[in-house]
Motif scaffolding. Structure first.
Motif, PDB file in Angstrom:
ATOM      1  N   UNK A   6       0.809  -1.218   0.000  1.00  0.00           N
ATOM      2  CA  UNK A   6       0.000   0.000   0.000  1.00  0.00           C
ATOM      3  C   UNK A   6       0.846   1.274   0.000  1.00  0.00           C
ATOM      4  N   UNK A   7       2.138   1.150   0.321  1.00  0.00           N
ATOM      5  CA  UNK A   7       3.017   2.315   0.297  1.00  0.00           C
ATOM      6  C   UNK A   7       3.122   2.907  -1.101  1.00  0.00           C
ATOM      7  N   UNK A   8       2.883   2.088  -2.121  1.00  0.00           N
ATOM      8  CA  UNK A   8       2.741   2.592  -3.483  1.00  0.00           C
ATOM      9  C   UNK A   8       1.266   2.921  -3.671  1.00  0.00           C
ATOM     10  N   UNK A   9       0.945   4.199  -3.751  1.00  0.00           N
ATOM     11  CA  UNK A   9      -0.453   4.631  -3.668  1.00  0.00           C
ATOM     12  C   UNK A   9      -1.326   4.091  -4.794  1.00  0.00           C
ATOM     13  N   UNK A  10      -0.732   3.691  -5.879  1.00  0.00           N
ATOM     14  CA  UNK A  10      -1.520   3.155  -6.986  1.00  0.00           C
ATOM     15  C   UNK A  10      -1.799   1.660  -6.811  1.00  0.00           C
ATOM     16  N   UNK A  11      -1.381   1.077  -5.680  1.00  0.00           N
ATOM     17  CA  UNK A  11      -1.610  -0.345  -5.425  1.00  0.00           C
ATOM     18  C   UNK A  11      -2.754  -0.537  -4.434  1.00  0.00           C
ATOM     19  N   UNK A  12      -3.553  -1.547  -4.677  1.00  0.00           N
ATOM     20  CA  UNK A  12      -4.674  -1.898  -3.810  1.00  0.00           C
ATOM     21  C   UNK A  12      -4.531  -3.349  -3.365  1.00  0.00           C
ATOM     22  N   UNK A  13      -5.173  -3.672  -2.255  1.00  0.00           N
ATOM     23  CA  UNK A  13      -5.085  -5.022  -1.715  1.00  0.00           C
ATOM     24  C   UNK A  13      -6.488  -5.556  -1.431  1.00  0.00           C
ATOM     25  N   UNK A  14      -6.742  -6.766  -1.870  1.00  0.00           N
ATOM     26  CA  UNK A  14      -7.959  -7.494  -1.529  1.00  0.00           C
ATOM     27  C   UNK A  14      -7.499  -8.758  -0.828  1.00  0.00           C
ATOM     28  N   UNK A  15      -7.844  -8.895   0.449  1.00  0.00           N
ATOM     29  CA  UNK A  15      -7.251  -9.974   1.233  1.00  0.00           C
ATOM     30  C   UNK A  15      -8.272 -10.712   2.080  1.00  0.00           C
ATOM     31  N   UNK A  16      -7.857 -11.900   2.476  1.00  0.00           N
ATOM     32  CA  UNK A  16      -8.658 -12.789   3.307  1.00  0.00           C
ATOM     33  C   UNK A  16      -8.148 -12.680   4.742  1.00  0.00           C
ATOM     34  N   UNK A  17      -8.879 -11.960   5.582  1.00  0.00           N
ATOM     35  CA  UNK A  17      -8.515 -11.793   6.989  1.00  0.00           C
ATOM     36  C   UNK A  17      -9.245 -12.863   7.795  1.00  0.00           C
ATOM     37  N   UNK A  18      -8.484 -13.804   8.368  1.00  0.00           N
ATOM     38  CA  UNK A  18      -9.086 -14.967   9.015  1.00  0.00           C
ATOM     39  C   UNK A  18      -9.586 -14.631  10.415  1.00  0.00           C
ATOM     40  N   UNK A  19     -10.627 -13.837  10.475  1.00  0.00           N
ATOM     41  CA  UNK A  19     -11.164 -13.425  11.775  1.00  0.00           C
ATOM     42  C   UNK A  19     -11.735 -14.611  12.542  1.00  0.00           C
ATOM     43  N   UNK A  20     -12.247 -15.622  11.823  1.00  0.00           N
ATOM     44  CA  UNK A  20     -12.774 -16.804  12.496  1.00  0.00           C
ATOM     45  C   UNK A  20     -11.687 -17.565  13.238  1.00  0.00           C
TER      46      UNK A  20
END
Length: 363
Positions: free
Chosen positions: A161-175
């Motif tokens: 994300x430090x490169x502002x043109x980059x985005x992240x879609x992630x699986x956060x294992x809250x369960x």
């Protein structure tokens, strides 16, 4: 959600819902990102075999077809690179064979490749090599979808994300975090995922209160202003099992208003009642056919009335407030409400619509 032991496994309903979100967002992302960049990247960090036991498409195939079959492919001028990382040897070999026929259908200059290896070390080394060369990651959508709690660190997400043109879609294992919060062997992985030991405060909570705390903490850490690589906008979409218990959250992080707007469009297509969750008790295919615009609009107006009661605000102020809420930025509900004297909403505008100069009064 158990780690599959087979090379190819069955597709679960929540995974199909996730793929519907990914496909819809990619269809919006590709024309936008390519309009201002010559080269863009889609990186799938836990790519899998590319196919499921029933013949359904995996995320790599979905991503490539989003470009190949795009209705406006002719306006996508950037070279699109697809990089698929898979740690399991048999799955990476299967994926390579699955995408081979699609590679020939990519536009000229675009490419797709499969790398066998661990996602975190490979991406970390790539970022280090780029930094050493005085370069940065190409404008990217980085899809991070691991099983369990290993392989996803806050540090690595922030470096992307430090490169502002980059985005992240992630699986956060809250369960997983919820279930194993007291297990000593999970302390280091959870420290790495959250980027802070504050998750331990959740040990004193139970049930929904603990899950909500862990989710809020994760979004807070993604959005911190005192670190390099923060997300200006972050949303969590909960995936639940058939008994409504949390499995994981699909989390999207970006620094671009247009990015979060388009992602919320995709989320509301899967959950027309709130844009925030999906349950395995639901048919994900049927969800995309439902139109719950009335429920959305009523919720949006109620939110704005509560937030701005007795105030007059500009449309840009209203727009940014909505952007940081679960709701979509739509002008229609406000314009319609303003026509009803009993709504308590008044619009002053130099046109029939809403512009930067428009002022909205919530009586």
């Amino acid at each position: 959600m158990l780690r599959p032991s087979k090379t190819i496994w069955s597709l679960e309903p929540h995974t199909l819902a996730k793929h519907l979100i990914l496909r819809r967002y990619l269809h919006a992302w590709l024309p936008i990102i390519s309009s201002r960049n010559q080269k863009v990247l889609f990186l799938d960090g836990f790519a899998g075999p590319g196919i499921y036991a029933g013949g359904e498409e995996g995320s790599p195939v979905i991503a490539m077809k989003a470009l190949i079959e795009h209705a406006h492919r002719h306006v996508i001028k950037a070279k699109v690179m697809f990089l698929f990382i898979e740690a399991n040897k048999k799955r990476s070999e299967t994926l390579a064979s699955v995408i081979e026929p699609l590679k020939a259908q990519l536009p000229e200059g675009s490419s797709a490749s499969v790398v066998h290896g661990e996602y975190a070390p490979l991406l970390s080394q790539t970022l280090e090599d780029l930094a050493t060369a005085g370069k940065q990651l190409a404008p990217s959508l980085v899809f991070i979808d691991p099983f369990g709690v290993k392989g996803l660190t806050m540090d690595l997400v922030r470096r992307v994300l430090a490169t502002r043109s980059c985005e992240v879609l992630l699986n956060f294992m809250v369960g997983y975090a919820h279930r194993f919060i007291a297990a000593p062997e999970f302390e280091k992985p959870l420290d790495a995922i959250f980027g802070t030991p504050r998750w331990q405060e959740g040990r004193d909570l139970a049930g929904h209160a603990r899950v909500d705390f862990l989710r809020r903490l994760y979004i807070e850490e993604l959005s911190r202003t005192d670190v390099c690589g923060r997300a200006e906008y972050a949303r969590a979409f909960s995936m639940l099992d058939e008994s409504q218990r949390p499995i994981y959250d699909l989390v999207f992080a970006t620094n671009h208003p247009q990015g979060i707007d388009k992602m919320k469009d995709a989320l509301w297509k899967v959950d027309g009642s709130g844009g925030e969750r999906f349950s395995d008790a639901t048919d994900p295919g049927q969800a995309t056919l439902l139109d719950d615009s009335v429920e959305h609009d009523q919720g949006l107006l109620a939110l704005l009335r509560d937030a701005f009661a007795g105030q007059t605000v500009t449309w840009p102020q209203t727009e940014e407030f909505i952007r940081r809420s679960p709701y979509r930025i739509l002008k229609r509900p406000l314009l319609k409400a303003a026509k009803d004297p009993a709504s308590g909403i008044r619009i002053q505008s130099d046109t029939r619509g809403l512009t930067a100069l428009s002022r909205i009064t919530f009586i």
